[in-house]
Design an enzyme around this catalytic site. Structure first.
Site, short mmCIF file in Angstrom:
data_model
loop_
_atom_site.label_atom_id
_atom_site.label_comp_id
_atom_site.label_asym_id
_atom_site.label_seq_id
_atom_site.Cartn_x
_atom_site.Cartn_y
_atom_site.Cartn_z
N GLU A 275 11.27 18.76 -23.49
CA GLU A 275 10.51 19.09 -22.27
C GLU A 275 10.97 20.44 -21.71
OE1 GLU A 275 7.90 17.34 -21.34
OE2 GLU A 275 8.24 15.18 -21.60
N HIS B 246 9.92 9.51 -26.05
CA HIS B 246 8.83 10.34 -25.51
C HIS B 246 9.05 11.82 -25.84
CE1 HIS B 246 5.77 11.82 -22.75
NE2 HIS B 246 6.69 12.60 -22.19
N ASN C 105 1.13 19.17 -19.82
CA ASN C 105 0.89 18.22 -20.90
C ASN C 105 0.81 18.88 -22.26
OD1 ASN C 105 0.81 15.78 -19.45
ND2 ASN C 105 -1.22 16.31 -18.66
N HIS D 173 1.36 11.53 -27.23
CA HIS D 173 1.02 10.18 -26.75
C HIS D 173 0.41 9.35 -27.88
CE1 HIS D 173 0.92 11.33 -22.18
NE2 HIS D 173 2.14 11.20 -22.65
N LYS E 235 8.28 23.53 -12.24
CA LYS E 235 7.47 22.33 -12.01
C LYS E 235 7.04 22.25 -10.54
CE LYS E 235 6.36 17.73 -13.02
NZ LYS E 235 6.54 16.55 -13.83
N LYS F 136 4.09 11.77 -10.46
CA LYS F 136 3.29 10.97 -11.40
C LYS F 136 4.07 9.68 -11.68
CE LYS F 136 0.45 14.10 -14.11
NZ LYS F 136 0.20 14.65 -15.46
N HIS G 130 1.33 16.81 -25.34
CA HIS G 130 1.31 15.39 -24.96
C HIS G 130 0.14 14.62 -25.57
CE1 HIS G 130 4.51 16.56 -22.32
NE2 HIS G 130 4.58 15.41 -21.72
N ARG H 176 0.82 -1.24 0.00
CA ARG H 176 0.00 0.00 0.00
C ARG H 176 0.84 1.27 0.00
NH1 ARG H 176 -3.01 -2.81 4.13
NH2 ARG H 176 -4.68 -3.99 3.14
N GLU I 257 -3.52 17.11 -10.65
CA GLU I 257 -4.09 17.48 -11.95
C GLU I 257 -5.62 17.43 -11.89
OE1 GLU I 257 -1.78 15.98 -15.28
OE2 GLU I 257 -3.54 16.13 -16.56
N ARG J 209 -1.98 21.88 -13.51
CA ARG J 209 -0.95 20.89 -13.82
C ARG J 209 -1.10 20.35 -15.24
NH1 ARG J 209 1.88 16.15 -10.18
NH2 ARG J 209 3.27 15.53 -11.86
P1 NAD Z 1 14.49 6.54 -20.50
O1 NAD Z 1 14.19 6.44 -19.08
O2 NAD Z 1 14.04 5.46 -21.41
O3 NAD Z 1 16.03 6.74 -20.67
C1 NAD Z 1 16.54 6.91 -21.96
C2 NAD Z 1 17.70 5.98 -22.29
O4 NAD Z 1 18.88 6.60 -21.81
C3 NAD Z 1 17.66 4.60 -21.68
O5 NAD Z 1 18.21 3.71 -22.61
C4 NAD Z 1 18.59 4.70 -20.48
O6 NAD Z 1 19.23 3.50 -20.15
C5 NAD Z 1 19.61 5.69 -20.99
N1 NAD Z 1 20.22 6.52 -19.96
C6 NAD Z 1 19.62 7.13 -18.92
N2 NAD Z 1 20.47 7.92 -18.28
C7 NAD Z 1 21.65 7.80 -18.91
C8 NAD Z 1 22.92 8.39 -18.73
N3 NAD Z 1 23.13 9.29 -17.79
N4 NAD Z 1 23.92 8.01 -19.56
C9 NAD Z 1 23.69 7.13 -20.56
N5 NAD Z 1 22.52 6.57 -20.80
C10 NAD Z 1 21.51 6.91 -19.99
O7 NAD Z 1 13.88 7.90 -21.13
P2 NAD Z 1 13.53 9.31 -20.53
O8 NAD Z 1 13.46 10.20 -21.70
O9 NAD Z 1 14.38 9.68 -19.40
O10 NAD Z 1 12.07 9.10 -19.93
C11 NAD Z 1 10.95 8.90 -20.74
C12 NAD Z 1 9.81 8.44 -19.88
O11 NAD Z 1 9.50 9.46 -18.92
C13 NAD Z 1 8.54 8.19 -20.66
O12 NAD Z 1 7.99 6.96 -20.26
C14 NAD Z 1 7.61 9.32 -20.23
O13 NAD Z 1 6.27 8.95 -20.27
C15 NAD Z 1 8.08 9.56 -18.83
N6 NAD Z 1 7.76 10.90 -18.32
C16 NAD Z 1 7.16 10.96 -17.11
C17 NAD Z 1 6.86 12.19 -16.56
C18 NAD Z 1 6.28 12.27 -15.18
O14 NAD Z 1 5.85 13.34 -14.76
N7 NAD Z 1 6.26 11.18 -14.44
C19 NAD Z 1 7.17 13.37 -17.24
C20 NAD Z 1 7.78 13.26 -18.49
C21 NAD Z 1 8.07 12.02 -19.03
N1 GLY Z 2 4.86 15.74 -17.02
C1 GLY Z 2 3.52 16.05 -16.70
C2 GLY Z 2 3.26 16.23 -15.26
O1 GLY Z 2 4.12 15.99 -14.44
O2 GLY Z 2 2.19 16.60 -14.89
#
Ligand code: NAD
Ligand code: GLY
Length: 361
Positions: A181, A264, A244, A251, A223, A139, A247, A117, A233, A240
């Site tokens: 972003e 992404h 997006n 998406h 942020k 998120k 997005h 939980r 949101e 919030r």
């Molecule tokens: P990712 O987590 O897939 O990382 C990208 C790639 O880079 C991976 O292959 C990873 O192994 C590699 N990598 C990471 N750090 C590294 C480093 N320092 N050196 C070398 N390689 C490295 O991609 P991302 O762009 O970080 O994240 C995308 C995800 O984030 C999506 O799923 C998206 O939906 C999510 N996201 C979430 C939020 C939120 O608010 N929670 C906001 C924006 C995006």
């Molecule tokens: N990246 C969108 C949010 O955090 O709300």
């Protein structure tokens, strides 16, 4: 070191931003002597995990290492990780550390939200995207074949530790995806920051230390403010939801391409170009403003058009799965001006159709 705080009452937490943090114990002091497990991926295990292990004295059997990539953000992987926590008799006083990009942070945060939980987790973001966006705000989610981030929970970390040195190993394509972003923050809420980015984009692309630190701190401050105002949101608030921008279009691209071909940030980049175009078609912004958005995104080496093979109807069907749909109506984040986004259900359907048709042409 820059430090900002996400103000959420007794769930407030710090974001530490500086080079060298993974080798310092102080930012991790919040852990005390609590038991820890660390989730990371194979790339990070090779590149940055040893430093964290040395700093925290974390044994190999406390590290859960999964393959990299968006496909890992799945229900199946979450279930495997929950099983791994149970197998290790991980107790509720434990903390799950997530070392990686948004995939590791979103997945690990989701597992932490579900396990017994809800247990504490601490974000150690290593991509630009994760340092400016995904590690902050709580998120957490996994993807579903029918839609991006469709299964998730709000679960705030207890701290975010963004070591700028980790960005040195980031592949250039991943850096550019993070810049999408960054540009988003300018477009949605800060015209002066957008103009600053127009001047400093090249320095950011070569990871100039001062420009990178300023960029990350600025985005985190924005942020943190937005999350403090509208943590979950809220449907009626729309605050919030502005994060997006791009997005809903993005998406749809990610889902269409099966979460494999487009990053992404790349999908968000094209989505923001489409949101700006739609806003211009509705007369909300001038064509010049839409061009400025497109130009900066293109200068960052990001795509400005969706992949071949998408249709207007297909786009709209995928956009209908968006979490911003309310009372059965699609809502879009559009631009009223440079640096002023707005969530609306009252967009002109003809403008949306024209935007989609033009984008896929
Ligand atoms: P990712 O987590 O897939 O990382 C990208 C790639 O880079 C991976 O292959 C990873 O192994 C590699 N990598 C990471 N750090 C590294 C480093 N320092 N050196 C070398 N390689 C490295 O991609 P991302 O762009 O970080 O994240 C995308 C995800 O984030 C999506 O799923 C998206 O939906 C999510 N996201 C979430 C939020 C939120 O608010 N929670 C906001 C924006 C995006
Ligand atoms: N990246 C969108 C949010 O955090 O709300």
């Amino acid at each position: 070191m820059t430090q900002c705080t996400v103000q959420l009452g007794d769930r407030s937490y710090p974001i530490h931003i500086a080079p060298g943090l993974l080798s310092q114990r102080a930012p991790f002091d919040v852990l005390g002597d609590r038991p820890c497990l660390l989730l990371t991926d194979e790339n990070l295990a090779r590149l940055h995990l040893p430093r964290v292990q040395a700093t925290l004295g974390l044994a190999d059997d406390r590290c859960l290492i999964i393959p990299p990539g968006e496909l890992q953000k799945s229900w199946d992987q979450a279930e495997r990780l929950l099983d791994a926590l149970l197998a290790r008799h991980f107790a509720r006083d434990g903390v799950l550390l997530t070392l990686g990009g948004g995939v590791i942070g979103d997945l690990g945060g989701f597992v932490a939200a579900l396990y017994q939980r809800g247990i504490d987790f601490l974000q150690i973001p290593t991509t630009l995207l994760a340092q400016v966006d995904s590690s902050v705000g709580g998120k957490t989610a996994v993807n579903h074949p029918r839609g991006k981030n469709m299964i998730g929970a709000f679960h705030q970390p207890i701290a975010v530790i963004a070591d700028l040195d980790t960005l040195a190993t980031l592949p250039p394509r991943e850096l550019r995806a993070g810049i999408a972003e960054v540009i988003k923050y300018g477009l949605l809420g800060d015209a002066a920051f957008f103009a600053w980015l127009e001047t400093h984009l090249d320095a950011l692309l070569r990871l100039d230390p001062d420009i990178t630190a300023q960029t990350i701190a600025h985005c985190c401050q924005m942020k943190a403010r937005i999350v403090a105002e509208d943590e979950r949101e809220t449907v009626g608030s729309g605050v919030r939801a502005l994060l997006n921008l791009g997005h809903t279009f993005g998406h749809a691209i990610e889902t269409h391409t099966g979460y494999t071909e487009w990053l992404h940030g790349e999908a968000v980049a094209t989505g923001m170009v489409m949101a700006a175009d739609c806003s211009a078609r509705m007369g909300w912004i001038t064509a010049e403003t839409a061009d400025r958005a497109r130009d900066l995104i293109a200068r960052a080496g990001l795509p400005v058009k969706p992949p071949p093979g998408m249709t207007v109807e297909g786009f709209k069907a995928l956009m209908g799965h968006d979490k911003k749909v309310a009372k059965g109506r699609l809502r879009l984040v559009l631009m009223r001006a440079l640096g002023q986004a707005e969530l609306t259900a009252d967009f002109d359907p003809a403008a949306l159709d024209a935007t989609l048709a033009d984008a896929i042409a």
